[in-house]
Design a protein around this motif. Structure first.
Motif, mmCIF file in Angstrom:
data_model
loop_
_atom_site.group_PDB
_atom_site.id
_atom_site.type_symbol
_atom_site.label_atom_id
_atom_site.label_comp_id
_atom_site.label_asym_id
_atom_site.label_seq_id
_atom_site.Cartn_x
_atom_site.Cartn_y
_atom_site.Cartn_z
ATOM 1 N N LEU A 156 95.404 39.732 116.000
ATOM 2 C CA LEU A 156 95.495 39.016 117.481
ATOM 3 C C LEU A 156 95.125 37.609 117.601
ATOM 4 C CD1 LEU A 156 94.480 39.845 119.973
ATOM 5 C CD2 LEU A 156 92.153 40.014 119.854
ATOM 6 N N ALA A 157 94.904 36.585 116.336
ATOM 7 C CA ALA A 157 94.586 35.370 116.751
ATOM 8 C C ALA A 157 96.308 34.646 116.815
ATOM 9 C CB ALA A 157 93.745 34.701 115.276
ATOM 10 N N THR A 158 96.850 35.571 115.786
ATOM 11 C CA THR A 158 98.862 35.353 115.873
ATOM 12 C C THR A 158 99.154 34.915 117.359
ATOM 13 O OG1 THR A 158 99.303 36.982 114.447
ATOM 14 C CG2 THR A 158 98.466 34.965 113.287
ATOM 15 N N ASP A 159 98.995 35.614 118.009
ATOM 16 C CA ASP A 159 99.915 36.335 119.287
ATOM 17 C C ASP A 159 99.539 34.796 119.576
ATOM 18 O OD1 ASP A 159 100.228 37.249 122.090
ATOM 19 O OD2 ASP A 159 100.625 39.085 121.171
ATOM 20 N N PRO A 160 100.845 34.163 120.452
ATOM 21 C CA PRO A 160 100.753 33.159 121.161
ATOM 22 C C PRO A 160 99.548 33.298 122.282
ATOM 23 C CG PRO A 160 102.829 33.558 120.515
ATOM 24 C CD PRO A 160 101.758 35.135 120.224
ATOM 25 N N SER A 161 99.882 34.462 123.357
ATOM 26 C CA SER A 161 99.334 34.452 124.707
ATOM 27 C C SER A 161 98.079 34.780 124.678
ATOM 28 C CB SER A 161 100.070 36.244 125.095
ATOM 29 O OG SER A 161 99.063 37.079 124.404
ATOM 30 N N PHE A 162 97.434 34.925 123.488
ATOM 31 C CA PHE A 162 96.189 35.116 123.046
ATOM 32 C C PHE A 162 95.660 32.868 122.960
ATOM 33 C CE2 PHE A 162 92.479 35.115 120.580
ATOM 34 C CZ PHE A 162 91.595 36.144 121.138
ATOM 35 N N ALA A 163 95.877 32.283 122.817
ATOM 36 C CA ALA A 163 95.722 30.912 122.131
ATOM 37 C C ALA A 163 95.007 30.252 123.278
ATOM 38 C CB ALA A 163 97.420 29.574 122.537
ATOM 39 N N PRO A 164 95.014 30.619 124.361
ATOM 40 C CA PRO A 164 93.787 29.911 125.297
ATOM 41 C C PRO A 164 93.060 30.306 124.902
ATOM 42 C CG PRO A 164 96.149 30.680 126.586
ATOM 43 C CD PRO A 164 96.071 31.050 125.275
ATOM 44 N N VAL A 165 92.823 31.667 124.816
ATOM 45 C CA VAL A 165 91.338 32.118 124.283
ATOM 46 C C VAL A 165 90.653 31.879 123.195
ATOM 47 C CG1 VAL A 165 90.018 34.328 124.413
ATOM 48 C CG2 VAL A 165 91.605 34.183 125.038
ATOM 49 N N LEU A 166 91.952 31.734 122.400
ATOM 50 C CA LEU A 166 91.423 31.370 121.093
ATOM 51 C C LEU A 166 90.484 29.901 121.085
ATOM 52 C CD1 LEU A 166 91.166 32.300 117.903
ATOM 53 C CD2 LEU A 166 93.321 30.979 117.085
ATOM 54 N N GLU A 167 90.887 29.132 121.768
ATOM 55 C CA GLU A 167 90.886 27.436 121.316
ATOM 56 C C GLU A 167 88.898 27.441 122.114
ATOM 57 O OE1 GLU A 167 92.688 23.549 124.013
ATOM 58 O OE2 GLU A 167 93.569 24.992 124.327
ATOM 59 N N SER A 168 88.665 28.827 123.221
ATOM 60 C CA SER A 168 87.800 28.527 123.870
ATOM 61 C C SER A 168 86.333 29.586 123.455
ATOM 62 C CB SER A 168 87.618 29.342 125.016
ATOM 63 O OG SER A 168 87.994 29.948 125.336
ATOM 64 N N HIS A 169 87.003 29.747 121.925
ATOM 65 C CA HIS A 169 86.159 30.985 120.879
ATOM 66 C C HIS A 169 86.669 30.835 119.712
ATOM 67 C CE1 HIS A 169 85.305 32.628 125.181
ATOM 68 N NE2 HIS A 169 84.628 33.573 124.870
ATOM 69 N N GLN A 170 85.095 30.963 118.621
ATOM 70 C CA GLN A 170 85.990 31.998 117.789
ATOM 71 C C GLN A 170 86.157 33.039 117.743
ATOM 72 O OE1 GLN A 170 82.046 31.214 115.873
ATOM 73 N NE2 GLN A 170 83.277 29.374 114.874
ATOM 74 N N LEU A 171 87.056 34.137 117.280
ATOM 75 C CA LEU A 171 87.262 34.887 117.017
ATOM 76 C C LEU A 171 86.574 35.608 115.853
ATOM 77 C CD1 LEU A 171 88.828 37.273 118.394
ATOM 78 C CD2 LEU A 171 90.935 36.989 117.185
ATOM 79 N N TRP A 172 85.752 36.808 116.177
ATOM 80 C CA TRP A 172 85.371 37.989 115.234
ATOM 81 C C TRP A 172 85.824 39.282 115.054
ATOM 82 C CZ3 TRP A 172 80.085 36.336 112.331
ATOM 83 C CH2 TRP A 172 79.608 35.534 112.637
ATOM 84 N N GLY A 173 85.744 39.594 113.900
ATOM 85 C CA GLY A 173 86.106 40.679 113.545
ATOM 86 C C GLY A 173 84.910 41.634 112.299
ATOM 87 N N PHE A 174 85.664 42.882 113.004
ATOM 88 C CA PHE A 174 84.763 43.579 111.547
ATOM 89 C C PHE A 174 85.355 44.909 111.578
ATOM 90 C CE2 PHE A 174 82.673 44.129 115.676
ATOM 91 C CZ PHE A 174 82.548 46.105 116.121
ATOM 92 N N ASP A 175 85.067 45.330 110.121
ATOM 93 C CA ASP A 175 85.026 47.106 109.507
ATOM 94 C C ASP A 175 83.770 47.638 110.319
ATOM 95 O OD1 ASP A 175 87.906 45.955 108.952
ATOM 96 O OD2 ASP A 175 86.973 46.650 106.929
#
Length: 540
Positions: A156-175
């Motif tokens: 998800l972090a690599t998706d261009p459409s998600f870029a504005p969200v990643l600019e405002s947040h750290q993205l956390w994933g978990f299993d």
């Protein structure tokens, strides 16, 4: 990871995987807590983690030592994160800095329902550094159940459409616990009977009894605290919407901006809801057949259509039941196998659907290589959940299934020909009335009636797709009503997973404004997919 879990043969209730990168085990360095090896629960009764009176304050006070741990972050290496050369090439193509990924582990209680139970699980977590230097965590889950979340977050972090969200947040994933690299449940069985598989797994694996959605939601509350977030911002898809709704119900005072995309509601484990999904799949497969002539393959070629209408598809399904295709090794592809294959095709984008129908068309025409490839795909690809997924589902199923309600619902809705209708036959009912979850003590201990987010500070954002085959649209609308404080956005079209999926710029912009700025869309907003215009369209 080598997880010896036989398939249970259950159709996947809610399924979505958006990860581009391959899912694999992560051997991660992190913290650990000392636990007596002989610690056992006081009895075999599963204490429910779904108690709504036990909020964030209660949880922290009763499990204080877990909140004092520090995550040891390390590099997500190819060896430990399962990145192949193809995956790494994808990162290069997107221009995303691989160094922005960090991986670690967190120790959590095995049983959040019992503070005196000292057994633990290890949760594999990841975070992607905010491109804007922000510290606010955003958690995400891709759905499932039974699907890991780390690879999804990295993709998800690599998706261009998600870029504005990643600019405002750290993205956390978990299993989620019991899945992927988070204390994976490992069970063996010589039986093909799903109930036996589940019972043996619950008897041999401690984790198997504590994989319900409320247990995972409480893991998320611990992760929120360790991440330093004052609130839990969240982007959940499909089954992940049930996880988000559960969190908001248990911890409304900590719930932040939460997007629940392709949503179900609290009765998602009910027989009627399983049936509604079968009806939705039938409609979606019919629509896919109707538009086969409009699709192209990945190479841009016209599809060799096996049929060009729903009627032709149903007739072909019946013909295969009478005279199956036969692969070189003797494997038969009958009407039931065609149904499973077409259902699995719904989970891919148009280009994958085009390739799938092209293969089927060539097989129908008698091409032996295509028949062999088709048989291999049917054997390896399905829309079923495995035993681990069932261990997640069962706590949210009612302890006593309502068969009378199912029968009444089937009579009201009708039985699609694709699944064996139009009559209500024992063959159709058999698929809907296999009560394997009855063997598990945890069944019925989760939230099975209604969610409640009426006390959250910011309205939740629920998104539904009118032609969704996996989470029927009407259930998403009902979820927004159940939550009590939510805005519902509609995407008109087909597919599963609306935001940051290349389907609709309109939805992407609404979700971005919500996550980044806290702007709640007007309830009832309607978006169109991008094929209706470069920017989609928004209606109110």
């Amino acid at each position: 990871m080598t997880t010896l879990i036989p398939r249970s043969g259950r159709r996947r209730s809610i399924y979505l995987t958006t990860a581009v990168l391959t899912t694999s085990a992560l051997a991660l360095a992190g913290c650990s807590l000392s636990v007596p090896s002989d610690q056992q629960p006081s009895d075999q009764v599963i204490a429910p983690a779904s108690d709504r009176a036990h909020g964030a304050t209660w949880q922290r006070e009763n499990f204080e030592n877990f909140y004092e741990q520090t995550i040891s972050w390390g590099e997500c290496t190819a060896e430990h994160s399962g990145f192949s050369p193809e995956n790494e090439e994808l990162l290069k193509e997107t221009g995303f800095d691989y160094a922005n990924y960090q991986c670690g582990t967190v120790t959590a209680p095995l049983n959040w329902g019992e503070p005196d139970d000292n057994r633990t699980v290890e949760l594999a977590v990841s975070r992607t550094v905010s491109t804007g230097g922000q510290q606010m965590p955003l958690f995400t889950n891709p759905g499932g159940p039974g699907i890991g979340g780390i690879q999804h977050a990295m993709s998800l972090a690599t998706d261009p459409s998600f870029a504005p969200v990643l600019e405002s947040h750290q993205l956390w994933g978990f299993d989620p616990r019991g899945i992927g690299a988070s204390s994976p449940v490992t069970c063996e069985s010589d039986s093909e009977v799903a109930a036996v598989q589940l019972a043996e797994c619950a008897a041999s694996s401690e984790v198997a009894n504590y994989m319900g959605t409320s247990q995972v939601a409480r893991d998320m509350e611990l992760l929120r605290s360790l991440a330093g977030g004052e609130r839990l911002d969240y982007l959940g898809y499909s089954y992940g919407t049930m996880l988000g709704a559960t969190y908001a119900t248990l911890f409304p005072e900590k719930a932040g901006r939460m997007v629940l995309d392709s949503a179900e509601n609290a009765q998602w484990g009910a027989l009627t809801h399983n049936y509604d999904q079968m009806v939705a799949v039938s409609k979606a497969v019919g629509a896919l057949a109707d538009r086969c002539s409009e699709l192209t393959t990945a190479e841009g070629q016209a599809v060799t259509c096996p049929f060009t209408s729903e009627r032709q598809m149903l007739d072909y399904q019946k013909s295969l039941t009478d005279k199956p295709l036969v692969a070189s090794d003797g494997t038969e592809i009958a009407g039931s196998e065609l149904r499973d294959y077409l259902t699995s095709q719904l989970y891919g984008p148009d280009v994958m659907q085009g390739d799938g129908l092209d293969l089927l068309g060539k097989a129908k025409a008698g091409d032996k290589e295509s028949i062999d490839t088709l048989a291999e795909m049917i054997a390896s690809n399905s829309a079923e959940i495995d035993t681990a997924g069932q261990l997640v589902v069962c706590p949210s199923k009612p302890k006593t299934p309502d068969v009378q309600a199912l029968l009444a619902h089937m009579k009201e809705v009708g039985v699609p020909e694709f699944i064996g209708g139009p009559e209500i036959t024992d063959e159709v009912l058999t698929e809907l009335t296999e009560f394997d979850c009855a063997v598990l003590p945890a069944t019925g201990t989760d939230i099975t009636t209604s969610f409640d987010a009426s006390k959250v500070s910011t309205d939740l954002l629920v998104i539904g797709i009118t032609g969704d085959h996996a989470t029927p649209y009407q259930h998403g609308k009902e979820l927004a009503r159940q939550l009590g404080k939510a805005s519902f956005v509609t995407l008109e079209g087909a597919g599963h997973g609306a935001s940051f999926s290349g389907r609709s710029t309109c939805v992407d912009e609404l979700a971005t404004a919500y996550l980044v700025e806290g702007t709640v869309p007007k309830d009832g907003t309607v978006c169109q997919p991008d094929e209706f215009g470069a920017e989609g369209s928004e209606q109110e």
